[in-house]
Design an enzyme around this catalytic site. Structure first.
Site, short mmCIF file in Angstrom:
data_model
loop_
_atom_site.label_atom_id
_atom_site.label_comp_id
_atom_site.label_asym_id
_atom_site.label_seq_id
_atom_site.Cartn_x
_atom_site.Cartn_y
_atom_site.Cartn_z
N VAL A 7 0.84 -1.20 0.00
CA VAL A 7 0.00 0.00 0.00
C VAL A 7 0.88 1.25 0.00
O VAL A 7 1.97 1.25 0.56
CB VAL A 7 -1.00 0.04 1.18
CG1 VAL A 7 -1.98 -1.11 1.11
CG2 VAL A 7 -0.30 0.07 2.52
N CYS A 8 0.38 2.27 -0.66
CA CYS A 8 1.06 3.56 -0.67
C CYS A 8 -0.02 4.63 -0.75
O CYS A 8 -1.20 4.34 -0.56
CB CYS A 8 2.06 3.66 -1.81
SG CYS A 8 1.36 3.66 -3.45
N ALA A 9 0.37 5.84 -1.04
CA ALA A 9 -0.58 6.95 -1.05
C ALA A 9 -1.62 6.78 -2.16
O ALA A 9 -2.81 6.89 -1.91
CB ALA A 9 0.16 8.27 -1.19
N THR A 14 3.96 2.13 -6.42
CA THR A 14 4.02 0.79 -5.85
C THR A 14 3.67 -0.26 -6.90
O THR A 14 4.19 -1.37 -6.85
CB THR A 14 3.09 0.69 -4.63
OG1 THR A 14 3.39 1.77 -3.75
CG2 THR A 14 3.28 -0.60 -3.88
#
Length: 102
Positions: A7-9, A14
């Site tokens: 997970v990322c922003a 990613t």
């Protein structure tokens, strides 16, 4: 099969890392499902997760994610900033597999 979620922003950078991790897994004949998504989407994700890897840009969520998901048997860790920046799929995959076995 092992299940790794990153997970990322927003899930964009990613996704590139996921492709490199999938290539590394294929080269090593490791049966693994790897997926990327925004951190805000994971709460509604219904798929199996063994390891939840947080992009460095959302490392501030680590304590919250650990509190929410480790009691459910999901290991949570932040991706090493250098490995993330270099998009080193093999290192990130190796680390995720190591975390699963701890």
């Amino acid at each position: 099969m092992k299940n790794i979620i990153l997970v990322c922003a927003a899930g964009m950078s990613t996704s590139l890392l996921v492709n490199k991790m999938r290539n590394a897994a294929g080269a090593a004949a490791i049966d693994v499902h790897i997926e990327a998504m925004p951190a805000s989407t994971f709460a509604n994700y219904k798929g199996q997760t063994d390891v939840l890897l947080l992009g460095p840009q959302v490392s501030y969520l680590e304590a919250e994610m650990k509190a929410n998901y480790e009691p459910k048997g999901i290991k949570v860790s932040v991706i090493n900033m250098m490995d993330y920046g270099m998009m080193d799929g093999k290192k990130v995959l190796d680390n995720a597999l190591k975390i699963m076995n701890e």
